[in-house]
Design an enzyme around this catalytic site. Structure first.
Site, PDB file in Angstrom:
ATOM      1  N   CYS A   2     -50.594   8.581  11.377  1.00 39.12           N
ATOM      2  CA  CYS A   2     -49.988   9.822  11.881  1.00 39.12           C
ATOM      3  C   CYS A   2     -50.004   9.857  13.414  1.00 39.12           C
ATOM      4  O   CYS A   2     -50.891   9.295  14.055  1.00 39.12           O
ATOM      5  CB  CYS A   2     -50.695  11.078  11.389  1.00 39.12           C
ATOM      6  SG  CYS A   2     -50.905  11.133   9.613  1.00 39.12           S
ATOM      7  N   ARG A  27     -46.132   5.584  14.150  1.00 40.84           N
ATOM      8  CA  ARG A  27     -47.426   5.765  13.503  1.00 40.84           C
ATOM      9  C   ARG A  27     -47.306   6.329  12.083  1.00 40.84           C
ATOM     10  O   ARG A  27     -48.301   6.398  11.358  1.00 40.84           O
ATOM     11  CB  ARG A  27     -48.307   6.705  14.332  1.00 40.84           C
ATOM     12  CG  ARG A  27     -48.542   6.212  15.740  1.00 40.84           C
ATOM     13  CD  ARG A  27     -49.316   7.229  16.525  1.00 40.84           C
ATOM     14  NE  ARG A  27     -50.672   7.317  16.060  1.00 40.84           N
ATOM     15  CZ  ARG A  27     -51.661   6.544  16.474  1.00 40.84           C
ATOM     16  NH1 ARG A  27     -51.434   5.628  17.394  1.00 40.84           N
ATOM     17  NH2 ARG A  27     -52.860   6.682  15.998  1.00 40.84           N
ATOM     18  N   TRP A  74     -48.051  10.069   8.077  1.00 36.11           N
ATOM     19  CA  TRP A  74     -48.126   8.934   7.157  1.00 36.11           C
ATOM     20  C   TRP A  74     -49.132   9.385   6.100  1.00 36.11           C
ATOM     21  O   TRP A  74     -50.332   9.466   6.366  1.00 36.11           O
ATOM     22  CB  TRP A  74     -48.621   7.696   7.891  1.00 36.11           C
ATOM     23  CG  TRP A  74     -48.565   6.447   7.063  1.00 36.11           C
ATOM     24  CD1 TRP A  74     -47.495   5.624   6.880  1.00 36.11           C
ATOM     25  CD2 TRP A  74     -49.639   5.871   6.301  1.00 36.11           C
ATOM     26  NE1 TRP A  74     -47.836   4.583   6.058  1.00 36.11           N
ATOM     27  CE2 TRP A  74     -49.139   4.703   5.680  1.00 36.11           C
ATOM     28  CE3 TRP A  74     -50.968   6.237   6.072  1.00 36.11           C
ATOM     29  CZ2 TRP A  74     -49.920   3.898   4.864  1.00 36.11           C
ATOM     30  CZ3 TRP A  74     -51.753   5.428   5.246  1.00 36.11           C
ATOM     31  CH2 TRP A  74     -51.217   4.268   4.660  1.00 36.11           C
ATOM     32  N   ASN A 100     -54.852  13.602  12.620  1.00 35.49           N
ATOM     33  CA  ASN A 100     -54.667  12.192  12.311  1.00 35.49           C
ATOM     34  C   ASN A 100     -56.009  11.661  11.850  1.00 35.49           C
ATOM     35  O   ASN A 100     -56.995  11.768  12.590  1.00 35.49           O
ATOM     36  CB  ASN A 100     -54.182  11.448  13.570  1.00 35.49           C
ATOM     37  CG  ASN A 100     -54.294   9.937  13.423  1.00 35.49           C
ATOM     38  OD1 ASN A 100     -54.149   9.410  12.334  1.00 35.49           O
ATOM     39  ND2 ASN A 100     -54.550   9.251  14.533  1.00 35.49           N
ATOM     40  N   GLY A 101     -56.079  11.124  10.631  1.00 35.15           N
ATOM     41  CA  GLY A 101     -57.354  10.591  10.147  1.00 35.15           C
ATOM     42  C   GLY A 101     -57.610  11.055   8.720  1.00 35.15           C
ATOM     43  O   GLY A 101     -56.694  11.487   8.024  1.00 35.15           O
ATOM     44  N   GLU A 467     -46.545 -15.800   9.226  1.00 32.05           N
ATOM     45  CA  GLU A 467     -45.897 -14.770  10.033  1.00 32.05           C
ATOM     46  C   GLU A 467     -44.415 -14.614   9.655  1.00 32.05           C
ATOM     47  O   GLU A 467     -43.901 -13.494   9.596  1.00 32.05           O
ATOM     48  CB  GLU A 467     -46.070 -15.109  11.528  1.00 32.05           C
ATOM     49  CG  GLU A 467     -45.485 -14.110  12.498  1.00 32.05           C
ATOM     50  CD  GLU A 467     -46.021 -12.676  12.358  1.00 32.05           C
ATOM     51  OE1 GLU A 467     -47.017 -12.462  11.651  1.00 32.05           O
ATOM     52  OE2 GLU A 467     -45.404 -11.782  12.942  1.00 32.05           O
ATOM     53  N   LYS A 471     -42.940 -11.059   8.322  1.00 35.92           N
ATOM     54  CA  LYS A 471     -41.809 -10.354   8.958  1.00 35.92           C
ATOM     55  C   LYS A 471     -40.740 -10.031   7.921  1.00 35.92           C
ATOM     56  O   LYS A 471     -40.225  -8.920   7.886  1.00 35.92           O
ATOM     57  CB  LYS A 471     -41.165 -11.204  10.073  1.00 35.92           C
ATOM     58  CG  LYS A 471     -41.895 -11.313  11.378  1.00 35.92           C
ATOM     59  CD  LYS A 471     -41.938 -10.056  12.191  1.00 35.92           C
ATOM     60  CE  LYS A 471     -43.136  -9.237  11.947  1.00 35.92           C
ATOM     61  NZ  LYS A 471     -44.422  -9.444  12.326  1.00 35.92           N
ATOM     62  N   GLU A 474     -41.943  -7.243   5.517  1.00 31.01           N
ATOM     63  CA  GLU A 474     -42.101  -5.944   6.170  1.00 31.01           C
ATOM     64  C   GLU A 474     -40.789  -5.179   6.298  1.00 31.01           C
ATOM     65  O   GLU A 474     -40.745  -3.989   6.059  1.00 31.01           O
ATOM     66  CB  GLU A 474     -42.633  -6.137   7.602  1.00 31.01           C
ATOM     67  CG  GLU A 474     -44.118  -6.299   7.735  1.00 31.01           C
ATOM     68  CD  GLU A 474     -44.510  -6.529   9.190  1.00 31.01           C
ATOM     69  OE1 GLU A 474     -44.007  -7.486   9.820  1.00 31.01           O
ATOM     70  OE2 GLU A 474     -45.315  -5.753   9.716  1.00 31.01           O
ATOM     71  N   HIS A 490     -50.336 -26.375  -6.121  1.00 31.78           N
ATOM     72  CA  HIS A 490     -51.432 -25.747  -6.861  1.00 31.78           C
ATOM     73  C   HIS A 490     -51.014 -24.400  -7.445  1.00 31.78           C
ATOM     74  O   HIS A 490     -51.859 -23.539  -7.644  1.00 31.78           O
ATOM     75  CB  HIS A 490     -52.659 -25.628  -5.961  1.00 31.78           C
ATOM     76  CG  HIS A 490     -53.125 -26.963  -5.457  1.00 31.78           C
ATOM     77  ND1 HIS A 490     -53.743 -27.873  -6.282  1.00 31.78           N
ATOM     78  CD2 HIS A 490     -52.987 -27.561  -4.259  1.00 31.78           C
ATOM     79  CE1 HIS A 490     -53.998 -28.984  -5.587  1.00 31.78           C
ATOM     80  NE2 HIS A 490     -53.538 -28.817  -4.361  1.00 31.78           N
ATOM     81  N   LYS A 585     -47.255   1.511  12.368  1.00 30.10           N
ATOM     82  CA  LYS A 585     -47.602   0.477  13.330  1.00 30.10           C
ATOM     83  C   LYS A 585     -49.098   0.429  13.623  1.00 30.10           C
ATOM     84  O   LYS A 585     -49.690  -0.623  13.761  1.00 30.10           O
ATOM     85  CB  LYS A 585     -46.836   0.716  14.632  1.00 30.10           C
ATOM     86  CG  LYS A 585     -47.061  -0.402  15.624  1.00 30.10           C
ATOM     87  CD  LYS A 585     -45.940  -0.545  16.583  1.00 30.10           C
ATOM     88  CE  LYS A 585     -46.053  -1.814  17.375  1.00 30.10           C
ATOM     89  NZ  LYS A 585     -45.831  -3.007  16.556  1.00 30.10           N
TER      90      LYS A 585
HETATM   91  C1  G6P Z   1     -49.955  -2.890  11.142  1.00 32.07           C
HETATM   92  C2  G6P Z   1     -48.674  -3.234  11.860  1.00 32.07           C
HETATM   93  C3  G6P Z   1     -48.603  -4.728  12.110  1.00 32.07           C
HETATM   94  C4  G6P Z   1     -49.831  -5.200  12.881  1.00 32.07           C
HETATM   95  C5  G6P Z   1     -51.125  -4.775  12.188  1.00 32.07           C
HETATM   96  C6  G6P Z   1     -52.327  -4.975  13.092  1.00 32.07           C
HETATM   97  O1  G6P Z   1     -49.926  -3.422   9.862  1.00 32.07           O
HETATM   98  O2  G6P Z   1     -47.555  -2.806  11.111  1.00 32.07           O
HETATM   99  O3  G6P Z   1     -47.435  -5.036  12.849  1.00 32.07           O
HETATM  100  O4  G6P Z   1     -49.808  -6.589  12.998  1.00 32.07           O
HETATM  101  O5  G6P Z   1     -51.084  -3.368  11.871  1.00 32.07           O
HETATM  102  O6  G6P Z   1     -52.228  -4.110  14.184  1.00 32.07           O
HETATM  103  P1  G6P Z   1     -52.883  -4.352  15.586  1.00 32.07           P
HETATM  104  O7  G6P Z   1     -52.451  -3.170  16.407  1.00 32.07           O
HETATM  105  O8  G6P Z   1     -54.370  -4.364  15.345  1.00 32.07           O
HETATM  106  O9  G6P Z   1     -52.387  -5.635  16.112  1.00 32.07           O
END
Ligand code: G6P
Length: 590
Positions: A2, A27, A74, A100-101, A467, A471, A474, A490, A585
């Site tokens: 949030c 957020r 969120w 938030n929390g 990665e 991506k 996501e 495996h 994020k």
């Molecule tokens: C969330 C974001 C990702 C990010 C991860 C870690 O899942 O959507 O993009 O890699 O958190 O976040 P940080 O701010 O610790 O890199």
């Protein structure tokens, strides 16, 4: 998660809060709302959907008054409904709260408050805060908020306004971030500095257990536990508010992807004294543990590899949410290397605090200066890539790799050689990006029917496979798996059938022939092979050419076409790549 943003000043709060809140939308964005104080009463408007949608239907910025608070949600407790959207109010509608929390003891508190006659309208943990403040004996809003806060367990950043203390905004922090912006006759409180950056560059960051009382006349900082007044130093922010705009691009994500050649170079500009301190800590500690989540963890995997190859230093990489279960093994010989774009990821923070309690030292890499991880570290290097807004991380990843390579080269006593290589990599990346744009868009067009994609790589290229898959998942919502190519036989090979796309991260390095053999095994079962390499091969149905470079650096360029591929797949599927469903994020809850 949030995002929360509050304002006290002379301007109309509604439009200002709306604009600022949009900068926190990364957020969380399932619902939102704004509350203001005006003419002796509170005005609250909220609704379900992204901020622009809710503004269209509910006109949330139309609330009158020059004091207010806002929230982009969120969901954790309670479904995504308009009733559960923030702000939440008490029985008398005289107190409005955004949060938030997570309040861990909200069920006990709710029962107690219900016994006293309080009536609840939502399923959230947040609503109890408004009622708890309402139930406090007489006092100022700050006194009541302080007393209520002392009864809360869990993580929270709170903003509160009330009709009884007009033009006062109270902010509290415990384990969720809170930045206070100091303007002229106007003051701001927010989950991060982005919403107020265009109004002021002076900020104070609250620590856990601290609160701030904001009025038009100024800000008073207090210790929540004993109520004593604190004097806190303001920090001057050096981020440019322009860097948080799309600058003509359709999405933040594509803007951030294209910024990466600059990000790789800017990350090299490190404070020499801090870089030395970081390297000294690496040398002094036999037990080095990287702790990170998501994309940052993938960067850490590359970093571990580079360090090991260049200087023989070994390290472990932990998924932060799992690290807590190993943190007891930390000692004063442990160095935690925390890698985080936001500097606020709850699991990383919890892990580093546990390690610290066992005597470990903390060295970190973050993008957001002043973030919690920055402040709790013995030394912290910044990524210098400017604000990253799109939820899926791109430029922070390449900036993290750049700093990690710099550290590895410095540790090996070859700092200047490392810098020269990285600048060369940035140049190659800039040259190739336009070509990759066209190529990956075409490839994504042919993928509209695919629901599963596999990414394979070995050695230093394995984290790139992870990665690339992350991506794609996501933002396009296509199921993807990244794995060490050698692991394919495996289990996962059973899933390969006619036309399944398999992306081989296969530069012509020490991993080349083994990875190619694994690719051939998938092709023999009908897979469509996409080779990402600096060496063409007839086995590839599609070939994305990488520039030639020293072996260790391929991850920095190989990841770029994979980010573009995910972006184009998302756009073609009509998804919003900046705000993928269900994700946020900055993950500030565990
Ligand atoms: C969330 C974001 C990702 C990010 C991860 C870690 O899942 O959507 O993009 O890699 O958190 O976040 P940080 O701010 O610790 O890199």
């Amino acid at each position: 998660m949030c995002g929360i943003f509050g304002y006290v000043g002379t301007k109309q709060a509604g439009p200002l809060l709306l604009e600022g809140l949009k900068k926190l939308e990364y957020r969380g964005y399932d619902s939102c709302g704004i509350g203001t104080f005006d003419d002796g009463q509170l005005h609250v408007r909220k609704g379900v959907g992204k901020i622009d949608e809710v503004e269209k239907t509910e006109k949330i910025s139309g609330v009158p008054g020059t004091t207010g608070l806002s929230h982009s949600r969120w969901a954790t407790h309670g479904g995504v409904t308009s009733t559960n959207a923030h702000p939440h109010t008490d029985c008398q509608k005289s107190i409005a709260v955004v949060h938030n929390g997570i309040i861990e003891n909200y069920q006990e508190l709710k029962k107690e408050l219900q016994t006293k006659g309080h009536r609840f309208t939502s399923q959230t943990d947040t609503e109890i805060i408004a009622h708890l403040i309402e139930s406090q004996a007489a006092g100022t809003l700050a006194e009541k908020v302080r007393a209520a806060t002392l009864q809360l367990h869990g993580s929270f950043a709170l903003l509160v306004i009330s009709t009884n203390d007009p033009h006062t905004l109270v902010a509290v922090r415990n384990e969720s971030p809170m930045a206070i912006g100091l303007g002229v006759n106007e003051f701001f409180a927010a989950s991060d500095v982005m919403p107020f950056l265009e109004h002021t560059k002076n900020a104070v960051f609250l620590e856990d257990g601290e609160m701030a009382v904001l009025t038009k006349a100024g800000v008073t900082f207090m210790d929540v536990k004993n109520g004593t007044i604190l004097s806190k130093l303001a920090k001057t922010l050096d981020w440019d508010s322009q860097s948080a705009t799309k600058m003509g691009h359709p999405h933040f994500m594509i803007k951030e992807i294209l910024e990466q050649p600059a990000a790789i170079k800017n990350a090299l500009v490190q404070d020499p004294e801090k870089l030395d301190r970081f390297v000294t800590l690496l040398k002094q500690h036999a037990d080095v543990k990287f702790v990170a989540c998501g994309t940052s963890r993938h960067a850490a995997l590359v970093g571990r590899y580079a360090m090991n190859q260049l200087s023989g230093k070994s390290a472990e990489v932990y998924i932060a949410s799992e690290f807590s279960y190993f943190a007891d093994q930390c000692t004063k010989d442990t160095l935690i290397v925390a890698v985080s774009q936001s500097g606020e990821t709850a699991d990383v923070l919890v892990g580093l605090r546990k390690a610290k309690a066992k005597g470990a030292k903390i060295a970190s890499l973050v993008n957001v200066a002043g973030s919690s991880i920055d402040r709790e570290s013995d030394v912290c290097l910044y990524l210098n890539c400017g604000p990253e807004i799109a939820v899926a991380s791109t430029k922070a990843f390449t900036a993290q790799l750049s700093v990690l390579y710099l550290l590895a080269y410095t540790l090996a006593g070859q700092k200047n050689a490392g810098i020269a290589h990285l600048k060369e990599v940035a140049r190659h990346a800039a040259d190739r990006l336009p070509k990759w744009q066209t190529q990956t868009q075409k490839l994504a067009e042919s993928w509209t029917q695919h629901e599963h994609v596999y990414f394979l790589g070995r050695g230093v290229n394995f984290p790139v496979a992870l990665e690339g898959a992350l991506k794609l998942k996501e933002i396009s919502y296509i199921h993807a798996e990244g794995m060490p190519a050698g692991e394919l036989k495996h289990g996962t090979l059973a899933l390969i059938e006619k036309n399944t796309p398999v992306i081989l991260i296969n530069p012509h390095d020490y991993t080349f022939s083994d990875t190619l053999s694994n690719g051939m095994e998938t092709k023999a079962r009908g897979a469509k092979l996409i080779g990402l390499s600096d060496s063409a091969n007839e086995a590839y149905d599609e070939y994305i050419a990488l520039p030639k470079m020293p072996e260790l650096f391929y991850p920095l360029v190989a990841v770029l076409p994979l980010q573009l591929l995910a972006y184009h797949a998302a756009v073609l599927r009509k998804n919003d790549p900046d705000r993928p469903r269900n994700l946020a994020k900055s993950v500030t809850v565990r």
